[in-house]
Design a protein around this motif. Structure first.
Motif, PDB file in Angstrom:
ATOM      1  N   TYR A  95       7.868   1.306  -5.987  1.00 36.75           N
ATOM      2  CA  TYR A  95       9.216   0.756  -6.094  1.00 36.75           C
ATOM      3  C   TYR A  95       9.897   0.720  -4.721  1.00 36.75           C
ATOM      4  O   TYR A  95      10.476  -0.292  -4.338  1.00 36.75           O
ATOM      5  CB  TYR A  95      10.042   1.592  -7.083  1.00 36.75           C
ATOM      6  N   LYS A  96       9.795   1.828  -4.002  1.00 36.81           N
ATOM      7  CA  LYS A  96      10.443   1.911  -2.687  1.00 36.81           C
ATOM      8  C   LYS A  96       9.850   0.920  -1.687  1.00 36.81           C
ATOM      9  O   LYS A  96      10.531   0.461  -0.784  1.00 36.81           O
ATOM     10  CB  LYS A  96      10.325   3.330  -2.121  1.00 36.81           C
ATOM     11  N   ASN A  97       8.568   0.610  -1.842  1.00 37.58           N
ATOM     12  CA  ASN A  97       7.872  -0.257  -0.882  1.00 37.58           C
ATOM     13  C   ASN A  97       7.570  -1.642  -1.440  1.00 37.58           C
ATOM     14  O   ASN A  97       6.743  -2.372  -0.880  1.00 37.58           O
ATOM     15  CB  ASN A  97       6.572   0.420  -0.429  1.00 37.58           C
ATOM     16  N   LEU A  98       8.230  -1.998  -2.514  1.00 35.69           N
ATOM     17  CA  LEU A  98       7.941  -3.269  -3.177  1.00 35.69           C
ATOM     18  C   LEU A  98       8.118  -4.466  -2.238  1.00 35.69           C
ATOM     19  O   LEU A  98       7.376  -5.446  -2.330  1.00 35.69           O
ATOM     20  CB  LEU A  98       8.838  -3.421  -4.408  1.00 35.69           C
ATOM     21  N   ALA A  99       9.052  -4.362  -1.320  1.00 33.06           N
ATOM     22  CA  ALA A  99       9.276  -5.466  -0.370  1.00 33.06           C
ATOM     23  C   ALA A  99       8.070  -5.665   0.550  1.00 33.06           C
ATOM     24  O   ALA A  99       7.892  -6.740   1.124  1.00 33.06           O
ATOM     25  CB  ALA A  99      10.525  -5.193   0.461  1.00 33.06           C
ATOM     26  N   ASP A 100       7.204  -4.635   0.677  1.00 37.86           N
ATOM     27  CA  ASP A 100       6.014  -4.736   1.518  1.00 37.86           C
ATOM     28  C   ASP A 100       4.861  -5.469   0.832  1.00 37.86           C
ATOM     29  O   ASP A 100       3.873  -5.814   1.480  1.00 37.86           O
ATOM     30  CB  ASP A 100       5.532  -3.343   1.936  1.00 37.86           C
ATOM     31  N   PHE A 101       4.973  -5.685  -0.486  1.00 36.37           N
ATOM     32  CA  PHE A 101       3.919  -6.402  -1.204  1.00 36.37           C
ATOM     33  C   PHE A 101       3.956  -7.864  -0.767  1.00 36.37           C
ATOM     34  O   PHE A 101       4.932  -8.571  -0.959  1.00 36.37           O
ATOM     35  CB  PHE A 101       4.121  -6.294  -2.720  1.00 36.37           C
ATOM     36  N   ARG A 102       2.866  -8.305  -0.139  1.00 34.11           N
ATOM     37  CA  ARG A 102       2.814  -9.650   0.431  1.00 34.11           C
ATOM     38  C   ARG A 102       2.260 -10.695  -0.537  1.00 34.11           C
ATOM     39  O   ARG A 102       2.410 -11.879  -0.326  1.00 34.11           O
ATOM     40  CB  ARG A 102       1.968  -9.642   1.713  1.00 34.11           C
ATOM     41  N   GLY A 103       1.553 -10.261  -1.547  1.00 31.15           N
ATOM     42  CA  GLY A 103       0.988 -11.210  -2.494  1.00 31.15           C
ATOM     43  C   GLY A 103      -0.351 -11.772  -2.069  1.00 31.15           C
ATOM     44  O   GLY A 103      -0.840 -12.720  -2.669  1.00 31.15           O
ATOM     45  N   ASP A 104      -0.973 -11.185  -1.023  1.00 37.76           N
ATOM     46  CA  ASP A 104      -2.303 -11.636  -0.579  1.00 37.76           C
ATOM     47  C   ASP A 104      -3.350 -11.370  -1.662  1.00 37.76           C
ATOM     48  O   ASP A 104      -4.313 -12.108  -1.807  1.00 37.76           O
ATOM     49  CB  ASP A 104      -2.761 -10.894   0.684  1.00 37.76           C
ATOM     50  N   ALA A 105      -3.158 -10.268  -2.371  1.00 33.71           N
ATOM     51  CA  ALA A 105      -4.061  -9.861  -3.450  1.00 33.71           C
ATOM     52  C   ALA A 105      -3.204  -9.622  -4.693  1.00 33.71           C
ATOM     53  O   ALA A 105      -1.977  -9.715  -4.636  1.00 33.71           O
ATOM     54  CB  ALA A 105      -4.806  -8.585  -3.058  1.00 33.71           C
ATOM     55  N   LYS A 106      -3.847  -9.289  -5.798  1.00 38.07           N
ATOM     56  CA  LYS A 106      -3.095  -8.992  -7.014  1.00 38.07           C
ATOM     57  C   LYS A 106      -2.278  -7.720  -6.817  1.00 38.07           C
ATOM     58  O   LYS A 106      -2.628  -6.851  -6.019  1.00 38.07           O
ATOM     59  CB  LYS A 106      -4.044  -8.807  -8.200  1.00 38.07           C
ATOM     60  N   PHE A 107      -1.216  -7.595  -7.575  1.00 38.70           N
ATOM     61  CA  PHE A 107      -0.365  -6.412  -7.532  1.00 38.70           C
ATOM     62  C   PHE A 107      -1.188  -5.167  -7.854  1.00 38.70           C
ATOM     63  O   PHE A 107      -1.011  -4.117  -7.249  1.00 38.70           O
ATOM     64  CB  PHE A 107       0.807  -6.558  -8.508  1.00 38.70           C
ATOM     65  N   SER A 108      -2.112  -5.273  -8.803  1.00 39.53           N
ATOM     66  CA  SER A 108      -2.925  -4.120  -9.199  1.00 39.53           C
ATOM     67  C   SER A 108      -3.783  -3.626  -8.033  1.00 39.53           C
ATOM     68  O   SER A 108      -4.018  -2.418  -7.913  1.00 39.53           O
ATOM     69  CB  SER A 108      -3.812  -4.456 -10.399  1.00 39.53           C
ATOM     70  N   THR A 109      -4.234  -4.510  -7.171  1.00 43.50           N
ATOM     71  CA  THR A 109      -5.019  -4.112  -6.000  1.00 43.50           C
ATOM     72  C   THR A 109      -4.138  -3.336  -5.026  1.00 43.50           C
ATOM     73  O   THR A 109      -4.537  -2.298  -4.505  1.00 43.50           O
ATOM     74  CB  THR A 109      -5.615  -5.356  -5.305  1.00 43.50           C
ATOM     75  N   TRP A 110      -2.944  -3.853  -4.797  1.00 40.24           N
ATOM     76  CA  TRP A 110      -1.974  -3.175  -3.925  1.00 40.24           C
ATOM     77  C   TRP A 110      -1.616  -1.807  -4.510  1.00 40.24           C
ATOM     78  O   TRP A 110      -1.566  -0.806  -3.810  1.00 40.24           O
ATOM     79  CB  TRP A 110      -0.735  -4.071  -3.788  1.00 40.24           C
ATOM     80  N   LEU A 111      -1.413  -1.771  -5.830  1.00 42.75           N
ATOM     81  CA  LEU A 111      -1.058  -0.522  -6.511  1.00 42.75           C
ATOM     82  C   LEU A 111      -2.211   0.480  -6.450  1.00 42.75           C
ATOM     83  O   LEU A 111      -1.986   1.684  -6.316  1.00 42.75           O
ATOM     84  CB  LEU A 111      -0.677  -0.821  -7.966  1.00 42.75           C
ATOM     85  N   GLU A 116     -11.935  -8.421  -5.810  1.00 38.69           N
ATOM     86  CA  GLU A 116     -10.858  -7.445  -5.588  1.00 38.69           C
ATOM     87  C   GLU A 116     -11.420  -6.084  -5.186  1.00 38.69           C
ATOM     88  O   GLU A 116     -10.882  -5.422  -4.298  1.00 38.69           O
ATOM     89  CB  GLU A 116      -9.996  -7.321  -6.846  1.00 38.69           C
ATOM     90  N   ILE A 117     -12.495  -5.686  -5.833  1.00 41.06           N
ATOM     91  CA  ILE A 117     -13.130  -4.415  -5.472  1.00 41.06           C
ATOM     92  C   ILE A 117     -13.643  -4.495  -4.042  1.00 41.06           C
ATOM     93  O   ILE A 117     -13.497  -3.553  -3.263  1.00 41.06           O
ATOM     94  CB  ILE A 117     -14.264  -4.053  -6.457  1.00 41.06           C
ATOM     95  N   GLY A 118     -14.229  -5.626  -3.686  1.00 46.70           N
ATOM     96  CA  GLY A 118     -14.700  -5.824  -2.321  1.00 46.70           C
ATOM     97  C   GLY A 118     -13.569  -5.701  -1.320  1.00 46.70           C
ATOM     98  O   GLY A 118     -13.726  -5.074  -0.262  1.00 46.70           O
ATOM     99  N   SER A 119     -12.424  -6.265  -1.666  1.00 52.47           N
ATOM    100  CA  SER A 119     -11.250  -6.179  -0.786  1.00 52.47           C
ATOM    101  C   SER A 119     -10.773  -4.737  -0.643  1.00 52.47           C
ATOM    102  O   SER A 119     -10.466  -4.282   0.456  1.00 52.47           O
ATOM    103  CB  SER A 119     -10.133  -7.060  -1.364  1.00 52.47           C
ATOM    104  N   ILE A 120     -10.736  -4.017  -1.744  1.00 52.14           N
ATOM    105  CA  ILE A 120     -10.288  -2.618  -1.729  1.00 52.14           C
ATOM    106  C   ILE A 120     -11.240  -1.757  -0.912  1.00 52.14           C
ATOM    107  O   ILE A 120     -10.814  -0.930  -0.104  1.00 52.14           O
ATOM    108  CB  ILE A 120     -10.187  -2.062  -3.173  1.00 52.14           C
ATOM    109  N   MET A 121     -12.537  -1.967  -1.111  1.00 51.53           N
ATOM    110  CA  MET A 121     -13.538  -1.106  -0.473  1.00 51.53           C
ATOM    111  C   MET A 121     -14.010  -1.632   0.885  1.00 51.53           C
ATOM    112  O   MET A 121     -14.771  -0.965   1.576  1.00 51.53           O
ATOM    113  CB  MET A 121     -14.726  -0.910  -1.415  1.00 51.53           C
ATOM    114  N   GLY A 122     -13.577  -2.836   1.234  1.00 51.85           N
ATOM    115  CA  GLY A 122     -13.962  -3.407   2.524  1.00 51.85           C
ATOM    116  C   GLY A 122     -15.421  -3.828   2.588  1.00 51.85           C
ATOM    117  O   GLY A 122     -16.067  -3.705   3.631  1.00 51.85           O
TER     118      GLY A 122
END
Length: 194
Positions: free
Chosen positions: A59-75, A154-160
């Motif tokens: 919630y505090k950092n919601l403005a930092d969510f850029r939308g490059d990936a799904k919200f669940s990935t960011w979360l 998405e998993i690839g993005s998370i794990m690099g």
């Protein structure tokens, strides 16, 4: 409107002042976050505390969510970081599955449930325990794919790593999970498949 678009719309509205809409994201992703937190925490209370911290940080950092990936990935990234920080602060002891009191505690928690609920919870606990026996990478891939419902990309993005590598690692992790279940829960697996 797909899930990612709906999440982006909710986030946009929250950032524009409709702060109560954030509760929709919490409701939607609370099981996802709690499941991941439960992999790191040694008890339900700690997992709940971690999950609460995750949503406060989100919630505090919601403005930092850029939308490059799904919200669940960011979360997921916030959840993983919060779990690691929590463990460092608490220096929690990891309980061995060989300790009898772990099973006694699980048995006490199941008392009072109807038979089918106990059986379903027991199966879920068995799978979760088997996942905990895997290497951290295997456990992460299994959790992200099955409990987090993340795509290979998405998993690839998370794990690099490349999505094709994720596919191979997921296949191998499933095989190792099956082996762990057969090795440590042979009787239970036999009862499920009968």
């Amino acid at each position: 409107m797909n899930i990612a678009q709906l999440d982006t719309e909710i986030i946009s509205r929250v950032l524009q002042g409709e702060k109560t809409l954030f509760a929709e994201l919490v409701k939607k992703y609370q099981n996802f976050v709690f499941t991941i937190a439960g992999r790191y925490a040694s008890n339900r209370e700690d997992a709940e505390e971690i999950a609460q911290d995750v949503f406060v940080k989100a919630y505090k950092n919601l403005a930092d969510f850029r939308g490059d990936a799904k919200f669940s990935t960011w979360l997921y990234t916030i959840t993983s970081t919060t779990c690691i920080s929590f463990l460092r602060k608490k220096k929690l002891a990891v309980h061995s599955l060989d300790q009898e009191h772990v099973f006694e505690l699980a048995d006490r928690q199941d008392s009072g449930f109807r038979a089918n609920q106990v059986e379903q919870k027991s199966r879920s606990n068995m799978v979760n325990q088997a996942i905990q026996l895997l290497s951290p990478d295997d456990a992460k891939i299994i959790t992200l794919f099955y409990k987090g419902e993340q795509s290979l990309e998405e998993i690839g993005s998370i794990m690099g790593i490349d999505p094709n590598t994720v596919k191979v690692k997921l296949h191998r992790a499933r095989q190792r999970l099956r082996n762990k279940m057969e090795e440590h829960f042979a009787e239970e697996v036999k009862n499920i498949t009968d």
